[in-house]
Design a protein around this motif. Sequence first.
Motif, PDB file in Angstrom:
ATOM      1  N   ALA A 262      53.907  38.965  34.478  1.00 46.19           N
ATOM      2  CA  ALA A 262      53.448  37.932  33.813  1.00 46.19           C
ATOM      3  C   ALA A 262      52.961  38.181  32.251  1.00 46.19           C
ATOM      4  N   SER A 263      53.217  37.377  31.439  1.00 37.93           N
ATOM      5  CA  SER A 263      52.833  37.483  29.923  1.00 37.93           C
ATOM      6  C   SER A 263      51.695  36.568  30.128  1.00 37.93           C
ATOM      7  N   GLY A 264      51.202  36.053  28.921  1.00 41.79           N
ATOM      8  CA  GLY A 264      50.111  34.986  28.832  1.00 41.79           C
ATOM      9  C   GLY A 264      49.619  34.780  27.426  1.00 41.79           C
ATOM     10  N   ALA A 265      48.587  33.600  27.543  1.00 39.40           N
ATOM     11  CA  ALA A 265      48.276  33.533  26.050  1.00 39.40           C
ATOM     12  C   ALA A 265      46.845  32.561  26.442  1.00 39.40           C
ATOM     13  N   PRO A 266      46.028  32.358  25.358  1.00 34.90           N
ATOM     14  CA  PRO A 266      44.973  31.484  25.416  1.00 34.90           C
ATOM     15  C   PRO A 266      45.482  29.915  25.888  1.00 34.90           C
ATOM     16  N   SER A 267      44.649  29.531  26.727  1.00 42.81           N
ATOM     17  CA  SER A 267      45.335  28.340  27.307  1.00 42.81           C
ATOM     18  C   SER A 267      45.515  27.227  26.291  1.00 42.81           C
ATOM     19  N   ALA A 268      44.597  27.298  25.195  1.00 45.65           N
ATOM     20  CA  ALA A 268      44.552  26.324  24.182  1.00 45.65           C
ATOM     21  C   ALA A 268      45.844  26.551  23.392  1.00 45.65           C
ATOM     22  N   ASN A 269      46.312  27.663  23.485  1.00 45.35           N
ATOM     23  CA  ASN A 269      47.998  27.577  22.785  1.00 45.35           C
ATOM     24  C   ASN A 269      48.980  27.162  23.345  1.00 45.35           C
ATOM     25  N   ILE A 270      48.706  26.597  24.723  1.00 47.99           N
ATOM     26  CA  ILE A 270      50.070  26.330  25.339  1.00 47.99           C
ATOM     27  C   ILE A 270      50.035  24.773  25.390  1.00 47.99           C
ATOM     28  N   THR A 271      51.038  24.237  25.230  1.00 44.90           N
ATOM     29  CA  THR A 271      51.331  22.828  25.413  1.00 44.90           C
ATOM     30  C   THR A 271      52.593  22.512  26.265  1.00 44.90           C
TER      31      THR A 271
ATOM     32  N   ARG B 227      59.699  20.549  42.537  1.00 42.53           N
ATOM     33  CA  ARG B 227      60.962  20.394  42.706  1.00 42.53           C
ATOM     34  C   ARG B 227      61.916  21.617  43.080  1.00 42.53           C
ATOM     35  N   CYS B 228      61.966  22.561  42.067  1.00 43.61           N
ATOM     36  CA  CYS B 228      62.758  23.774  42.213  1.00 43.61           C
ATOM     37  C   CYS B 228      61.908  24.989  42.461  1.00 43.61           C
ATOM     38  N   GLY B 229      60.662  24.966  42.764  1.00 44.49           N
ATOM     39  CA  GLY B 229      60.227  25.878  43.471  1.00 44.49           C
ATOM     40  C   GLY B 229      59.650  27.258  42.496  1.00 44.49           C
ATOM     41  N   GLY B 230      59.870  26.898  40.959  1.00 46.26           N
ATOM     42  CA  GLY B 230      59.881  27.887  40.204  1.00 46.26           C
ATOM     43  C   GLY B 230      58.232  28.265  40.047  1.00 46.26           C
ATOM     44  N   ASN B 231      57.820  29.448  39.776  1.00 44.72           N
ATOM     45  CA  ASN B 231      56.780  29.855  39.665  1.00 44.72           C
ATOM     46  C   ASN B 231      56.337  30.048  38.256  1.00 44.72           C
ATOM     47  N   LEU B 232      55.579  29.407  37.487  1.00 42.07           N
ATOM     48  CA  LEU B 232      55.357  29.318  36.171  1.00 42.07           C
ATOM     49  C   LEU B 232      53.894  29.800  35.613  1.00 42.07           C
ATOM     50  N   PHE B 233      52.829  29.436  36.248  1.00 39.92           N
ATOM     51  CA  PHE B 233      51.408  29.940  35.520  1.00 39.92           C
ATOM     52  C   PHE B 233      50.433  30.329  36.704  1.00 39.92           C
ATOM     53  N   TRP B 234      49.361  31.098  36.142  1.00 43.34           N
ATOM     54  CA  TRP B 234      48.521  31.694  36.983  1.00 43.34           C
ATOM     55  C   TRP B 234      47.239  31.469  36.140  1.00 43.34           C
ATOM     56  N   ARG B 235      46.246  30.804  36.625  1.00 45.30           N
ATOM     57  CA  ARG B 235      44.903  30.610  35.655  1.00 45.30           C
ATOM     58  C   ARG B 235      43.842  30.894  36.638  1.00 45.30           C
ATOM     59  N   PRO B 236      42.651  31.306  36.144  1.00 41.71           N
ATOM     60  CA  PRO B 236      41.300  31.506  36.725  1.00 41.71           C
ATOM     61  C   PRO B 236      40.891  29.898  36.871  1.00 41.71           C
ATOM     62  N   THR B 237      40.179  29.766  38.011  1.00 39.75           N
ATOM     63  CA  THR B 237      39.451  28.533  38.143  1.00 39.75           C
ATOM     64  C   THR B 237      37.887  28.598  37.892  1.00 39.75           C
ATOM     65  N   THR B 238      37.497  29.772  37.526  1.00 40.76           N
ATOM     66  CA  THR B 238      35.956  30.256  37.133  1.00 40.76           C
ATOM     67  C   THR B 238      35.889  30.040  35.749  1.00 40.76           C
ATOM     68  N   GLY B 239      34.919  29.598  35.138  1.00 38.81           N
ATOM     69  CA  GLY B 239      34.687  29.896  33.807  1.00 38.81           C
ATOM     70  C   GLY B 239      35.278  28.695  33.039  1.00 38.81           C
ATOM     71  N   GLU B 240      35.964  29.059  32.053  1.00 38.85           N
ATOM     72  CA  GLU B 240      36.348  27.995  31.028  1.00 38.85           C
ATOM     73  C   GLU B 240      37.913  27.774  31.053  1.00 38.85           C
ATOM     74  N   ARG B 241      38.591  28.460  32.020  1.00 40.84           N
ATOM     75  CA  ARG B 241      40.112  28.391  32.268  1.00 40.84           C
ATOM     76  C   ARG B 241      40.567  28.679  30.673  1.00 40.84           C
ATOM     77  N   ALA B 242      40.175  29.663  30.032  1.00 43.06           N
ATOM     78  CA  ALA B 242      40.411  29.820  28.715  1.00 43.06           C
ATOM     79  C   ALA B 242      41.746  30.718  28.735  1.00 43.06           C
ATOM     80  N   TRP B 243      42.228  31.419  29.729  1.00 45.53           N
ATOM     81  CA  TRP B 243      43.381  32.055  29.906  1.00 45.53           C
ATOM     82  C   TRP B 243      44.415  31.567  30.827  1.00 45.53           C
ATOM     83  N   THR B 244      45.628  31.473  30.563  1.00 46.98           N
ATOM     84  CA  THR B 244      46.897  31.301  31.595  1.00 46.98           C
ATOM     85  C   THR B 244      47.740  32.397  31.268  1.00 46.98           C
ATOM     86  N   SER B 245      48.096  32.886  32.473  1.00 49.72           N
ATOM     87  CA  SER B 245      49.100  33.764  32.637  1.00 49.72           C
ATOM     88  C   SER B 245      50.420  33.186  32.585  1.00 49.72           C
ATOM     89  N   ILE B 246      51.570  33.607  32.182  1.00 51.20           N
ATOM     90  CA  ILE B 246      52.686  32.723  32.238  1.00 51.20           C
ATOM     91  C   ILE B 246      53.881  33.651  32.900  1.00 51.20           C
TER      92      ILE B 246
END
Length: 137
Positions: A46-55, A78-97
């Motif tokens: 996984a890579s990742g970025a601040p959630s605010a940078n992802i559209t 539909r295709c089952g592809g794994n795309l994202f991981w994100r914490p559900t605690t705090g402000e969800r400021a980070w998303t792993s890709i």
Amino acid sequence: MSTTPAMSTGGCLCGGVRYAVRGALRDVIACHCSQCRRTSGHHVAASGAPSANITLLKSDTLAWYSSSDRAERGFCSRCGGNLFWRPTTGERAWTSIMAGTLDPPTHLKIRQHIFVADKSDYYTIADGVPQTAGDST
Ligand SMILES: [Zn+2]
Ligand SMILES: [Zn+2]
């Protein structure tokens, strides 16, 4: 990485989910924990970025699964592809890709293997990249 383009794009196999990321992406962390094993079929890279940078450009088939009491995983229903991981605690400021969903070239490198104590037994990690038994440091 300074070589990361200003805008990166990616998506799942069927195209139901497409996204764009502004700015730099984190280098890739390979996670060998049991949750990553069972959702990805192997280990997660996984890579990742601040959630605010992802559209989300397209999210018709994007679904979220609560994989623990502190994180959820975004996948294509539909295709089952794994795309994202994100914490559900705090402000969800980070998303792993999930790095394999990024449109290449990514200009990224694997920088660490984590939760190697939980890896399965059918493969060996032999790329010389630092390993930790548990979470990233
Ligand atoms: Zn899909
Ligand atoms: Zn994991």
